[in-house]
Design a protein around this motif. Structure first.
Motif, PDB file in Angstrom:
ATOM      1  N   HIS A   1     -50.377  13.749 -16.598  1.00  0.00           N
ATOM      2  CA  HIS A   1     -49.984  12.610 -15.975  1.00  0.00           C
ATOM      3  C   HIS A   1     -48.591  12.217 -16.924  1.00  0.00           C
ATOM      4  O   HIS A   1     -47.395  11.669 -16.164  1.00  0.00           O
ATOM      5  CB  HIS A   1     -50.821  11.590 -16.079  1.00  0.00           C
ATOM      6  CG  HIS A   1     -51.668  11.270 -14.645  1.00  0.00           C
ATOM      7  ND1 HIS A   1     -52.545  12.473 -14.479  1.00  0.00           N
ATOM      8  CD2 HIS A   1     -52.091  10.350 -13.956  1.00  0.00           C
ATOM      9  CE1 HIS A   1     -53.154  12.123 -13.386  1.00  0.00           C
ATOM     10  NE2 HIS A   1     -52.837  11.083 -13.146  1.00  0.00           N
TER      11      HIS A   1
ATOM     12  N   CYS B   1     -47.290  16.043 -13.395  1.00  0.00           N
ATOM     13  CA  CYS B   1     -47.041  14.966 -12.342  1.00  0.00           C
ATOM     14  C   CYS B   1     -45.724  14.500 -12.257  1.00  0.00           C
ATOM     15  O   CYS B   1     -45.336  13.994 -10.925  1.00  0.00           O
ATOM     16  CB  CYS B   1     -48.073  13.821 -12.777  1.00  0.00           C
ATOM     17  SG  CYS B   1     -49.739  14.289 -12.711  1.00  0.00           S
TER      18      CYS B   1
ATOM     19  N   LEU C   1     -45.746   9.872 -10.442  1.00  0.00           N
ATOM     20  CA  LEU C   1     -45.828   8.370 -10.705  1.00  0.00           C
ATOM     21  C   LEU C   1     -45.099   7.925 -11.899  1.00  0.00           C
ATOM     22  O   LEU C   1     -45.033   6.784 -12.410  1.00  0.00           O
ATOM     23  CB  LEU C   1     -47.267   8.289 -11.148  1.00  0.00           C
ATOM     24  CG  LEU C   1     -47.601   8.610 -12.482  1.00  0.00           C
ATOM     25  CD1 LEU C   1     -49.192   7.913 -12.886  1.00  0.00           C
ATOM     26  CD2 LEU C   1     -47.735  10.033 -12.950  1.00  0.00           C
TER      27      LEU C   1
ATOM     28  N   SER D   1     -45.920  17.422  -7.290  1.00  0.00           N
ATOM     29  CA  SER D   1     -47.319  16.522  -7.136  1.00  0.00           C
ATOM     30  C   SER D   1     -48.422  17.546  -6.480  1.00  0.00           C
ATOM     31  O   SER D   1     -48.327  18.661  -6.179  1.00  0.00           O
ATOM     32  CB  SER D   1     -47.123  15.370  -6.354  1.00  0.00           C
ATOM     33  OG  SER D   1     -47.523  15.386  -5.127  1.00  0.00           O
TER      34      SER D   1
ATOM     35  N   ARG E   1     -42.760   2.835  -7.587  1.00  0.00           N
ATOM     36  CA  ARG E   1     -43.946   4.055  -7.939  1.00  0.00           C
ATOM     37  C   ARG E   1     -43.138   5.046  -8.558  1.00  0.00           C
ATOM     38  O   ARG E   1     -43.615   5.674  -9.717  1.00  0.00           O
ATOM     39  CB  ARG E   1     -44.672   4.510  -6.673  1.00  0.00           C
ATOM     40  CG  ARG E   1     -45.194   5.918  -6.941  1.00  0.00           C
ATOM     41  CD  ARG E   1     -46.696   5.649  -7.432  1.00  0.00           C
ATOM     42  NE  ARG E   1     -47.477   6.872  -7.414  1.00  0.00           N
ATOM     43  CZ  ARG E   1     -48.610   7.222  -7.977  1.00  0.00           C
ATOM     44  NH1 ARG E   1     -49.347   6.035  -8.213  1.00  0.00           N
ATOM     45  NH2 ARG E   1     -49.224   8.371  -7.975  1.00  0.00           N
TER      46      ARG E   1
ATOM     47  N   HIS F   1     -55.140  18.426  -9.910  1.00  0.00           N
ATOM     48  CA  HIS F   1     -55.866  18.758  -8.715  1.00  0.00           C
ATOM     49  C   HIS F   1     -55.304  20.043  -8.171  1.00  0.00           C
ATOM     50  O   HIS F   1     -55.737  20.583  -7.194  1.00  0.00           O
ATOM     51  CB  HIS F   1     -55.839  17.722  -7.505  1.00  0.00           C
ATOM     52  CG  HIS F   1     -56.167  16.404  -8.278  1.00  0.00           C
ATOM     53  ND1 HIS F   1     -57.375  16.315  -8.705  1.00  0.00           N
ATOM     54  CD2 HIS F   1     -55.469  15.107  -8.317  1.00  0.00           C
ATOM     55  CE1 HIS F   1     -57.440  14.946  -9.068  1.00  0.00           C
ATOM     56  NE2 HIS F   1     -56.346  14.411  -9.016  1.00  0.00           N
TER      57      HIS F   1
HETATM   58  S1  SF4 Z   1     -50.201  11.226 -10.616  1.00  0.00           S
HETATM   59 FE1  SF4 Z   1     -49.519  12.222  -8.744  1.00  0.00          FE
HETATM   60  S2  SF4 Z   1     -49.092  14.466  -9.142  1.00  0.00           S
HETATM   61 FE2  SF4 Z   1     -50.526  13.292 -10.748  1.00  0.00          FE
HETATM   62  S3  SF4 Z   1     -52.609  13.669 -10.095  1.00  0.00           S
HETATM   63 FE3  SF4 Z   1     -52.007  11.647  -9.601  1.00  0.00          FE
HETATM   64  S4  SF4 Z   1     -51.184  11.784  -7.343  1.00  0.00           S
HETATM   65 FE4  SF4 Z   1     -51.405  13.717  -8.267  1.00  0.00          FE
END
Ligand code: SF4
Lengths: 468, 198
Positions: free
Chosen positions: A66, A408, A412, A347, A436, A112
């Motif tokens: 992140h 990420c 975000l 992402s 965001r 993910h």
């Molecule tokens: S911040 Fe965005 S890219 Fe990272 S896990 Fe959450 S939704 Fe997915």
């Protein structure tokens, strides 16, 4: 023998209930738990203050994503607060015996993305992570959803959380997707029809030809966005596509264990007469390339449409006006031709190899528009490696693009990848909320094809016009 | 982390009649870098509350001294978006103990209950009445009665009941949390894990 027909969701859920509490939630067993640097430190502090241990460290996997920079990952992380979180994750993982794929590890990437590509995510599992897009893993026929930090602490200390069972919804889409329409357009279309709260309280099963014919990457994109519909998560029944994807992955079962697992996975489908609390049906030919114009993912439409008037949208008028004012848009305006300043490909929604292939298919032989700043961020090192091996990097470089390092990133905007205030970004990520992608940033969510079309023309463009 | 018991709360309320208040507004991602649960209240609604140069935005409700209290009243679909519990922490740390809306996003609702904020779901009509009451008199009080499962507008006596499951109600009224409960059934969990496929 007669038995009540059940759904895929029931089968997986019911087999994970350790105890039912009367007039309360189920005590729900978790097979796989992913953690990252942002939502786990306070959970570990909680364990410490209560003097608890991690019950099954082998069921938890840690990755840093992140908060990580997407350039110069070999250098020390500049932001002291980010560095501190990364350090905390590493220390906690080491202390409790949890696998940790930190910055620079060849398996590092977005949680993910790395779970599925390493075969950690399997059909029939229950999977949680302190990130709402954990729903992505539902593509494998798993029940997967995001949890809060208190629940991270519960899973660490007891491998369980307390959950009321959600209601069940099935969304069926039959037919064949048209030219230039890719998996991302499907959930964006559903969102435009049911709004960003249309599935609250439900767990979705995606069924029908459109999902059956999708690759695993595509199904992950769809399930990823189920949370944006308000749902707890979404899932697709496992099939040959799923099994072929998993076969041979690093941590997937091998040999006899594979055969045994496969036999079980084949039972994971909804019975013919099973009942859902809600069924929705759409047809593939209703779906054109989509784009959002407002500040929640439900405010989107077909790319050739105009921005709707307040009366046509489900959000209240005041909220809708606020949303358009933030975006600098007005009712009835055309979306095609709108100014774009930034393009973000990446992402856990669209940072997989297929997304880079799609993007490259449009930019090949063209040039990046001068007014565009493009951030192309692979979801993991494995994706990055594939981009190089398949020659996609050459196509991108030739067209004037650079590839960044996995994370990420602007999804975000916790690291330095922030869209400046007032600028417009066509983004393949999942949220267009105010700020965001950076304070004041204006986000238009779309597929990798729409992102690529904007990247080479400098404005919002229908990708179908660039496909031979 | 243990929290204060919740039984009956009588308080003025802060109105925020906006729909889809998402967790990125409640606490923007750039404030999630802490490794401790401290100071989140200062950044609650950061970008709605402050200008880029950190001066307060005069027209935002939290900067308006006529509104105060331990109850936050929001529009439909409150708390949508991210699973970040930091959003609930920010609301709690700022001093709210109860959020009222006609509709909550699932994860937010769960997070709130886990840390001792009571999410109260009312009908759209009752929500409207609350907003009108506060509009007419910013000092109008609401009474949230958890044992009775009711919320009322004190001045007019208008009342509505709300749902909460018995287990969570018991936890909230006693200040217990789920971790205590799960620790008490570790042997059952161990036995379950031994039969599990994965
Ligand atoms: S911040 Fe965005 S890219 Fe990272 S896990 Fe959450 S939704 Fe997915």
């Amino acid at each position: 023998m007669s038995h009540t027909p059940t759904t895929l969701f029931d089968k997986v859920w019911d087999s994970h209930v350790v105890r039912k509490i009367e007039d309360g939630p189920d005590v729900f067993f978790i097979d796989r738990h992913f953690i990252h640097e942002v939502t786990s430190p306070v959970a570990f502090l909680g364990l410490e203050s209560r003097g608890l241990k991690v019950m099954f460290p082998e069921k938890t996997f840690a990755t840093a994503d992140h908060n990580t920079p997407t350039i110069n990952q070999h250098l020390p992380v500049q932001d002291p607060l980010s560095a501190n979180q990364l350090k905390a994750l590493e220390t906690n993982a080491a202390k409790y015996g949890i696998s940790h794929w930190g910055l620079g590890n060849p398996k590092n990437g977005i949680v993910h993305v790395v779970g599925p590509e390493n075969g950690i995510t399997l059909p029939g599992m229950t999977i949680v992570c302190g990130d709402s897009h954990t729903s992505t893993h539902g593509a494998f026929g798993a029940i997967a959803f995001g949890i809060g930090t208190s629940e991270v602490e519960m899973v660490l200390s007891s491998q369980c959380i307390m959950q009321p069972k959600p209601k069940k919804m099935r969304i069926t889409i039959n037919g064949k997707l048209g030219k230039g329409v890719v998996p991302k357009d499907v959930p964006l279309f559903i969102l435009s029809q049911i709004s960003a709260s249309g599935a609250t309280g439900y767990f979705i099963e995606f069924a029908g030809e459109v999902f059956e014919n999708m690759s695993m990457e595509g199904r992950m994109t769809v399930c990823n966005l189920s949370i944006e519909m308000g749902a707890r998560g979404g899932m697709v029944a496992p099939d040959e596509t799923t099994f072929n994807y998993l076969n041979g992955r690093d941590l997937a079962p091998k040999g006899e264990a594979w055969d045994k697992a496969l036999a079980y996975w084949k039972t994971l489908k909804t019975d013919a007469d099973a009942k859902f609390d809600l069924e929705l049906n759409f047809s593939a030919d209703q779906i054109e390339p989509q784009i959002t114009y407002g500040t929640n993912p439900g405010l989107g439409t077909g790319i050739t449409h105009t921005i709707p008037v307040a009366a046509e949208v489900k959000d209240g008028e005041a909220s809708y006006k606020k949303s358009l004012a933030y975006m600098g848009f007005a009712e009835n305006e055309k979306i095609i031709g709108k100014q774009v300043d930034y393009v973000f490909l990446g992402s856990c929604t669209n940072g997989r190899i297929e997304d880079f292939r799609a993007f490259a298919s449009i930019v090949k032989g063209r040039k990046k528009a001068d007014n565009i700043t493009a951030w192309l961020v692979p979801g993991s090192h494995i994706v990055e490696q594939q981009i190089k091996e398949e020659g996609i990097l050459d196509v991108l470089t030739e067209a004037g693009f650079q590839l960044r390092q996995p994370g990420c990133s602007a999804c975000l905007a916790m690291n330095d990848d922030k869209i400046p205030a007032g600028k417009y970004a066509v983004s393949t990520s999942n949220r267009n909320f105010e700020g965001r992608q950076g304070p004041g940033a204006r986000t238009l969510l779309a597929s990798p094809l729409v992102a690529a079309a904007a990247a080479v023309t400098g404005v919002v463009t229908d990708p179908r016009e660039l496909i031979a | 982390m243990a929290y204060d018991k919740f039984t009956v709360l009588t308080s003025t309320a802060v109105p925020m009649p906006i729909e889809n208040v998402d967790t990125d507004q409640i606490i923007p991602a750039r404030f999630l870098k802490a490794t401790k649960r401290e100071g989140f209240g200062d950044n609650l609604f950061r970008d709605w509350r402050y200008n880029g140069d950190d001066t307060p935005k005069q027209d935002f409700v939290l900067n308006n001294p006529i509104y105060s209290g331990k109850i936050l009243v929001g529009g439909k679909n409150f708390g949508s978006g991210s699973s970040r519990e930091h959003a609930a922490w920010a609301i709690y740390d700022y001093g709210f103990r109860c959020v009222v809306s006609s509709f909550f996003a699932d994860i937010f609702k769960g997070n709130a209950l886990n840390i001792g904020i009571l999410p109260v779901t009312v009908s759209p009509e009752f929500l409207d009445k609350i907003f009108k009451a506060i509009e007419a008199d910013p000092k109008a009080e609401l009474e949230v009665n958890l044992p009775e499962q009711t919320i009322s507008i004190v001045a007019t006596g208008e009342k509505e009941s709300f749902d909460i499951n018995g287990y969570k109600k018991h936890n909230m009224t006693n200040g217990f949390d789920d971790i205590d409960y799960l620790q008490s059934m570790k042997s059952d969990i161990q036995a379950f894990a031994e039969k599990s496929l994965y």
